[in-house]
Design a protein around this motif. Structure first.
Motif, PDB file in Angstrom:
ATOM      1  N   ALA A   1      -6.639  13.032   3.991  1.00 42.22           N
ATOM      2  CA  ALA A   1      -6.121  11.595   4.510  1.00 42.22           C
ATOM      3  C   ALA A   1      -4.867  11.755   5.771  1.00 42.22           C
ATOM      4  N   SER A   2      -5.058  13.207   6.336  1.00 42.96           N
ATOM      5  CA  SER A   2      -4.502  13.957   7.203  1.00 42.96           C
ATOM      6  C   SER A   2      -4.836  13.393   8.354  1.00 42.96           C
TER       7      SER A   2
ATOM      8  N   GLN B   1      -8.941   8.256   6.573  1.00 45.39           N
ATOM      9  CA  GLN B   1      -7.454   8.194   5.797  1.00 45.39           C
ATOM     10  C   GLN B   1      -7.153   8.564   4.609  1.00 45.39           C
TER      11      GLN B   1
ATOM     12  N   PHE C   1      -1.507  15.455   3.862  1.00 50.06           N
ATOM     13  CA  PHE C   1      -1.890  13.361   4.577  1.00 50.06           C
ATOM     14  C   PHE C   1      -0.954  13.520   5.942  1.00 50.06           C
TER      15      PHE C   1
ATOM     16  N   TYR D   1      -4.190   7.769  -1.732  1.00 52.56           N
ATOM     17  CA  TYR D   1      -3.032   9.010  -2.220  1.00 52.56           C
ATOM     18  C   TYR D   1      -2.551   8.710  -3.334  1.00 52.56           C
TER      19      TYR D   1
ATOM     20  N   SER E   1      -3.302  11.147  12.195  1.00 53.29           N
ATOM     21  CA  SER E   1      -4.163  11.114  12.252  1.00 53.29           C
ATOM     22  C   SER E   1      -5.870  12.162  13.014  1.00 53.29           C
TER      23      SER E   1
END
Length: 507
Positions: A56-57, A80, A109, A137, A160
């Motif tokens: 997700a980061s 993501q 994230f 998420y 991201s």
């Protein structure tokens, strides 16, 4: 900071691998701290035996078509969302985490992710298709906590992209303002505050130098990580007071060229300037260690590589000394910096890692974690494989058809060390409260603490909880003072303290 290692496979007999013990589901959130230990709501020790579920980061390398997996780290395209959801269901992935013995997950994230409204498709869980990244998420947090796993929110990147180079994500405010960063943290803290198994806010990942400037710890400017993390911690404690606040040390300063100053400060600055939260029982410090980096080595090969030793090049005693100096001193009892230490990233290549130094370092580092009873989070939990080959760093891998390859399958050399770590003897049960020391950073001490000392220099004070001294010695001059506890040299171990009444005493 992570790399890919590609080499030959080593086979281990499956019979030699002891499976991880299941973590009991009896812990009660929220979590707090007592001295160097994390405890649950009942005061029982809760050791963070964690892994990182990244994605997700961001996984994009920053160039080329973002939709082409070849332009994502190790070809592992995440869109993501937590990695692997296009290959296995969320339930299957989380079940794998429990199987290998983790009780908590660091869930990275990006600030970009929480605002992105584009739908994600192609996931194995049909009900998640068409949802935006933040909603997926949310679903990951729900599944993790439903399975009694603790979740630590981690602001890994701003945009991201894959971490961690000169990529616009070097500082919390490289690609955005500090105020926006703090506001995003308030948003995330508020979003999950009702779920008491969302236990922590890991403020920012691997703060480091950009092209022109270093971060610092205590200078008071807009590159001051101590100041910014204190500001974010205050806002989080106002918004979601149950959350642990986790502050990582500084990952890199200086230009990695022989002859120029450079290095990895990690948590060393906290020895002289620590954090004081409104509720000090929520502070945790964290650090990252990888064998291919070093106390003065960036981890680069070729361009940017220096002659400094990597951690894996150090002798056993040198490694122990460096680890203590850079991070593990945080667990010393009844200091102003005393807090739990969470090694929130460490890892090594798996089946295809044949470098004996890398392997030896991992074994020795695991031994250090076991001996120190430190909290930890392996990087990463999830990866991809093709015919049991690929990046190899993850503990669990899935191929495009959803076939899983795990650390305990019998052919991964890390299995014995991993299971030794998650099954290691540890302190458990009730943790008694102890006297707590904090630096006075604002106009008053934290609640239930009293001011017991002021520094001769540096405009600092010292606060303490618990019992006070029963006897004091009045000193009318400074003839007995050999060193100021907060002196300009910043290397003092003694404390010279002044009571509010003017009575000066030494401890």
């Amino acid at each position: 900071m992570k790399v890919i290692r590609v080499s030959a496979t080593l086979l281990l007999a499956a019979s030699l691998v002891a499976p991880a013990q299941a973590e009991p589901a009896s812990w009660t959130g929220p979590l707090s701290t007592r001295g160097r230990w994390i405890v649950d709501a009942n005061g029982d020790r809760f050791k963070l035996k964690s892994g990182n579920w990244h994605g997700a980061s961001g996984t994009w390398n920053g160039s080329g078509d973002i939709n082409d997996p070849a332009n994502h780290h190790a070809g592992e395209k995440a869109d993501q969302v937590p990695l692997g959801l296009d290959r296995a269901t969320m339930a299957a992935i989380v079940s794998g985490f429990k199987e290998i013995g983790v009780n908590s997950v660091r869930l990275p994230f990006s600030n970009q992710m929480i605002k992105d409204t584009n739908p994600v498709n192609g996931l194995k869980d049909a009900h998640l298709n068409g949802k935006r990244p933040l909603e997926i998420y949310d679903a990951a947090i729900a599944e993790l906590t439903r399975n009694n796993l603790a979740v630590i929110l981690n602001n890994h990147t701003t945009t991201s992209r894959w971490c961690c180079g000169v990529d616009g994500n070097e500082r919390w405010n490289t690609s955005q303002s500090t105020d926006q960063w703090v506001s995003d943290w308030a948003f995330m803290a508020d979003r999950y505050k009702a779920n008491k198994r969302v236990v922590g806010a890991d403020l920012y990942n691997e703060v480091r130098r950009n092209i022109w400037d270093d971060p610092n710890w205590g200078w008071g400017n807009d590159h001051d990580w101590h100041k910014a993390s204190q500001q974010a911690a205050d806002r989080i404690q106002q918004t979601a007071p149950d959350l642990l606040v986790i502050v990582e040390g500084i990952n890199w300063t200086g230009i990695p060229v022989d002859g120029l100053p450079h290095g990895r400060p990690t948590l060393e600055p906290a020895r002289h300037l620590s954090h004081t939260l409104a509720n000090p029982d929520k502070l945790v410090y964290s650090a990252h260690f990888y064998g291919y980096t070093g106390p003065n080595h960036s981890g680069a090969t070729g361009t940017g590589e220096t002659s400094d030793p990597r951690y894996q090049d150090l002798s056993p005693q040198e490694l122990t000394d460096v680890l203590q100096r850079q991070a593990f001193f945080i667990t010393e009892a009844q200091k102003h910096f005393t807090a739990p230490l969470w090694i929130s990233e460490f890892g090594v290549g798996g089946r295809e890692e044949t470098n004996p130094r890398s392997r030896d370092w991992f074994e020795r580092f695991v031994n250090h974690l076991v001996a120190s009873d430190a909290d930890f989070a392996y990087w990463p939990l999830v990866g991809f494989h093709t015919n049991r080959r690929g990046n190899g760093w993850a503990l669990l891998h899935w191929d495009a058809n959803g076939n899983r390859m795990g650390v305990n399958d019998g052919d991964d050399w890390r299995a014995n060390a991993w299971n030794r770590l998650v099954n290691a003897p540890q302190r458990s049960g009730q943790i008694p409260r102890e006297t707590r020391w904090n630096m006075l950073l604002k106009e008053s001490c934290p609640q239930n603490e009293k001011l017991v000392g002021i520094s001769h220099t540096g405009n600092r004070g010292l606060c303490v909880s618990g019992p006070q001294w029963s006897n004091t010695t009045r000193i009318t001059n400074e003839q007995h003072v050999t060193d100021d506890w907060r002196g300009a040299t910043r290397n003092s171990s003694a404390r010279e303290e002044t009571r509010p009444s003017g009575t000066r005493t030494s401890r």
